[in-house]
Design an enzyme around this catalytic site. Sequence first.
Site, PDB file in Angstrom:
ATOM      1  N   ARG A 135      -2.564  -1.831  -0.709  1.00  0.00           N
ATOM      2  CA  ARG A 135      -4.001  -1.649  -0.977  1.00  0.00           C
ATOM      3  C   ARG A 135      -4.158  -0.436  -1.877  1.00  0.00           C
ATOM      4  O   ARG A 135      -4.176   0.692  -1.420  1.00  0.00           O
ATOM      5  CB  ARG A 135      -4.776  -1.480   0.327  1.00  0.00           C
ATOM      6  CG  ARG A 135      -4.773  -2.758   1.145  1.00  0.00           C
ATOM      7  CD  ARG A 135      -5.533  -2.652   2.446  1.00  0.00           C
ATOM      8  NE  ARG A 135      -5.310  -3.867   3.223  1.00  0.00           N
ATOM      9  CZ  ARG A 135      -4.268  -4.055   4.034  1.00  0.00           C
ATOM     10  NH1 ARG A 135      -3.385  -3.098   4.209  1.00  0.00           N
ATOM     11  NH2 ARG A 135      -4.125  -5.194   4.674  1.00  0.00           N
ATOM     12  N   HIS A 170      -2.054   7.158  -4.354  1.00  0.00           N
ATOM     13  CA  HIS A 170      -1.334   5.902  -4.206  1.00  0.00           C
ATOM     14  C   HIS A 170      -0.508   5.623  -5.444  1.00  0.00           C
ATOM     15  O   HIS A 170      -0.573   6.339  -6.430  1.00  0.00           O
ATOM     16  CB  HIS A 170      -2.325   4.759  -3.987  1.00  0.00           C
ATOM     17  CG  HIS A 170      -2.900   4.743  -2.610  1.00  0.00           C
ATOM     18  ND1 HIS A 170      -4.002   4.017  -2.277  1.00  0.00           N
ATOM     19  CD2 HIS A 170      -2.505   5.379  -1.478  1.00  0.00           C
ATOM     20  CE1 HIS A 170      -4.274   4.205  -0.995  1.00  0.00           C
ATOM     21  NE2 HIS A 170      -3.393   5.029  -0.488  1.00  0.00           N
ATOM     22  N   GLU A 226       0.780   0.982  13.092  1.00  0.00           N
ATOM     23  CA  GLU A 226      -0.189  -0.007  13.556  1.00  0.00           C
ATOM     24  C   GLU A 226       0.399  -1.382  13.830  1.00  0.00           C
ATOM     25  O   GLU A 226      -0.219  -2.169  14.518  1.00  0.00           O
ATOM     26  CB  GLU A 226      -1.391  -0.112  12.609  1.00  0.00           C
ATOM     27  CG  GLU A 226      -1.094  -0.545  11.190  1.00  0.00           C
ATOM     28  CD  GLU A 226      -0.704   0.618  10.302  1.00  0.00           C
ATOM     29  OE1 GLU A 226       0.429   1.096  10.466  1.00  0.00           O
ATOM     30  OE2 GLU A 226      -1.509   1.029   9.443  1.00  0.00           O
ATOM     31  N   GLU A 269      -8.676   3.269   6.321  1.00  0.00           N
ATOM     32  CA  GLU A 269      -8.556   2.524   7.563  1.00  0.00           C
ATOM     33  C   GLU A 269      -7.415   3.096   8.405  1.00  0.00           C
ATOM     34  O   GLU A 269      -7.559   3.300   9.612  1.00  0.00           O
ATOM     35  CB  GLU A 269      -8.321   1.046   7.229  1.00  0.00           C
ATOM     36  CG  GLU A 269      -9.097   0.053   8.048  1.00  0.00           C
ATOM     37  CD  GLU A 269     -10.599   0.324   8.134  1.00  0.00           C
ATOM     38  OE1 GLU A 269     -11.083   0.414   9.273  1.00  0.00           O
ATOM     39  OE2 GLU A 269     -11.279   0.465   7.093  1.00  0.00           O
ATOM     40  N   ASP A 316      -4.436   4.983   3.943  1.00  0.00           N
ATOM     41  CA  ASP A 316      -5.768   4.837   3.352  1.00  0.00           C
ATOM     42  C   ASP A 316      -6.818   5.108   4.426  1.00  0.00           C
ATOM     43  O   ASP A 316      -6.495   5.497   5.538  1.00  0.00           O
ATOM     44  CB  ASP A 316      -5.949   3.457   2.702  1.00  0.00           C
ATOM     45  CG  ASP A 316      -5.744   2.310   3.678  1.00  0.00           C
ATOM     46  OD1 ASP A 316      -5.699   2.559   4.903  1.00  0.00           O
ATOM     47  OD2 ASP A 316      -5.636   1.162   3.224  1.00  0.00           O
ATOM     48  N   ASP A 320      -1.051   3.226   7.959  1.00  0.00           N
ATOM     49  CA  ASP A 320      -1.046   3.080   6.501  1.00  0.00           C
ATOM     50  C   ASP A 320      -1.859   4.176   5.796  1.00  0.00           C
ATOM     51  O   ASP A 320      -2.828   4.687   6.345  1.00  0.00           O
ATOM     52  CB  ASP A 320      -1.603   1.701   6.110  1.00  0.00           C
ATOM     53  CG  ASP A 320      -0.626   0.586   6.442  1.00  0.00           C
ATOM     54  OD1 ASP A 320       0.566   0.895   6.640  1.00  0.00           O
ATOM     55  OD2 ASP A 320      -1.049  -0.579   6.514  1.00  0.00           O
ATOM     56  N   TYR A 368       2.992   0.216  -0.830  1.00  0.00           N
ATOM     57  CA  TYR A 368       1.742  -0.080  -0.125  1.00  0.00           C
ATOM     58  C   TYR A 368       0.825  -0.959  -0.970  1.00  0.00           C
ATOM     59  O   TYR A 368       0.706  -0.775  -2.180  1.00  0.00           O
ATOM     60  CB  TYR A 368       1.027   1.217   0.273  1.00  0.00           C
ATOM     61  CG  TYR A 368      -0.140   0.942   1.183  1.00  0.00           C
ATOM     62  CD1 TYR A 368       0.030   0.149   2.316  1.00  0.00           C
ATOM     63  CD2 TYR A 368      -1.413   1.430   0.906  1.00  0.00           C
ATOM     64  CE1 TYR A 368      -1.031  -0.141   3.146  1.00  0.00           C
ATOM     65  CE2 TYR A 368      -2.480   1.154   1.737  1.00  0.00           C
ATOM     66  CZ  TYR A 368      -2.282   0.357   2.853  1.00  0.00           C
ATOM     67  OH  TYR A 368      -3.339   0.060   3.669  1.00  0.00           O
TER      68      TYR A 368
END
Length: 736
Positions: free
Chosen positions: A307, A351, A9, A86, A84, A82, A305
């Site tokens: 988040r 995660h 992204e 989103e 997650d 990423d 990462y």
Amino acid sequence: MAKSLVVVESPAKAKTINKFLGKNFIVKASLGHIRDLPEKRLGVNIKDGFKPHYVTIKGKEKVIRELRKAAQSADKVYLAADPDREGEAICWHIKQALGKLGKPIYRITFNEITGKAIREALKNPGDINLNLVNAQQARRVLDRLVGYQISPILWRNVRKGLSAGRVQSVALRLVCEREEERERFQSQEYWVITAKLVGESGEPFTARLVAIGDRKAEIEGKGFLMDEKEAKAIAEKLKGLTFQVESVKRQTRRQKPPPPFITSRLQQEANRRFRFPARKTMTIAQQLYEGVELGGEGPVGLITYIRTDSTRVADEAIAAVRKVIRESYGSQYLPSKPNVYKSKKGAQDAHEAIRPTYMDRPPDSIKAHLSLDQYRLYNIIWRRFVASQMKPATLQLTTLDISADGHRLRANGSVILFDGFLRAYRGEGSDEEKETLPPLKEGERLELLEVKPEQFFTQPPPRYTEATLIKELEDKGIGRPSTYATIISTLLDRGYVIKEKGYLAPTEIGIMVSRLLIKSFPEIMNVGFTADMEDKLDRIEDGKVDWVEVLREFYSGFRKYLETAPDKIHEAKKEMEEETDEICERCGRKMVIKWGKYGRFLACSGYPECTNAKPIKEEEIVTDQVCDLCGSPMIIKTGRYGRFLSCSNYPKCKNTKPIGTGVKCPKCGGELVERRSKRGKTFYGCSNYPECDYAVWNKPVNKGCPKCGFPFLLERRSKGKAHLACPNEGCDYVEG
Ligand SMILES: [Zn+2]
Ligand SMILES: [Zn+2]
Ligand SMILES: [Zn+2]
Ligand SMILES: [Zn+2]
């Protein structure tokens, strides 16, 4: 040979990844989402199973064309946004936009942008996880329904441009309720009496009076609700007594290291230490995660990462950090087995915690390549991770009780026997900063050197900071690692909340919107309901519930509130009216304070027969001070919190400041400024409040005491006559 296409992204991430992939790959960036709900329409077909209507985001046509072209000439496509919700949704939209290519399109994920993690991911390519995508879609649609359907009701009934949002409206409520608590708070005067004592060792120490006969200190076990006269009388009495050590209690306490960072804790700690807003923390953390240029070797992804709500740590990272602890701190700091931390229930344990990716790059070794803020953040992430795998600290706590003819005094000491993880990291509220006590034994006689009575006022609960609000949201189960920062920045951007010296205060408009929404959309404003909805989104992500079902259930309740909202808003506005003593000059009825488009105003209670209305009168007194922003004269205004100085050029210039006395704070050197207590009484406090709590009731005058040299005098009034008196305890100077 055809190359493989990897899509991420962001360009920074593309650059870092590119370094590891070699010439058989090309890496492209989508620059975030490429498709979303339309900007100017609801874009959700409620009747057709809440089907979202996605459109290409303006300006992204070119990106899509380029991705398509690259995909056509590639042998395979790897979508690597990423790991997650989103990121998964970004990949899903890209896949849709690429259309049928007749070649494999894989999803790969990695928790850190390192060569090893990427090679590992390429070895195990998978498919897009539709549960994650659906959780994102459900969230997007929910937020859209709430925002798009509540806002117009606010426009029609209150003011154009207002908006409501799922989650952030509840956060607004928390901020407003704290403010109400503060306004209701009645401050009380109390005194803390400390004594400086010395025993056989000759080393003086201080103890606090904690009980007078049967009366225990009422405020936090150390403050007595009393006035100056009583406090001074007690201090005087203590001077004539004999002091003796009654008991010495020692206990050893182990202080465990904190777990490695998760998103919310990193935001809290960076706010507490560096005053970073949550959004800034995320921006900098994103840079560290995506890759920072470290001299000749190209960009390096320094942390995992960002988040995450998991405290899990990969085995290899544990091995690496244990090596660092052994080599840099010594094996006495290394526990025999790695420390294991439990993530909170429902955390995404796919995660990991936020930790450094390369344990051979300590912060100081790369300091030259980092910005100051990057260094600060990397440094606490590094230290916190190292500390999390070190041994606990051992402290010796001493409680000393002293008796003096029915009075009891107490002194606390704390000594670090073994510093353990504290060598690497000191967090908030560590006990280790208390003072040490000299060696003392039971029955030992003590000599009194000094008694000091000090005046304090009980404080209302503090306003939230970004750190404490995130903690509150987290504790209540509202918000997720990816949303805390946005929740707060949205409240600030909308002008519902402002930041004053790092503290979050609601504005009048914020208070009004919160109250109107509580009345009209009680579920949206309910903490439990919102937490439950976050939970449902997590369950969609785990594939346990159907996302359309969640939306349907939500909407059946929400629709009813939409219908009754206009009436409820009018009711709420009526309830918010306040009586005043002002009389309407047109009809003689009383005026009331109403809430309108721009906040509070005065209106005749005879409305609609009498339409008299006017702004709430603010006393305006022009001073000889000039605005330090624009040079216009400053005027004294009266607001909700008493009098203050405001620029006469308002609204062009919005400069305001408290009314100063020109007298320096004797405690910290700030200025003493006029303020008003919750009971409406004027007092003079330090401009550095809340960092400094110095305050006096009488007006300080910038004239030193000729008798004792104290830097200022206080204006006192008796029998209508003003005179100046020295505030210094023990000095009786009075003039006039
Ligand atoms: Zn009237
Ligand atoms: Zn000005
Ligand atoms: Zn001060
Ligand atoms: Zn004096």
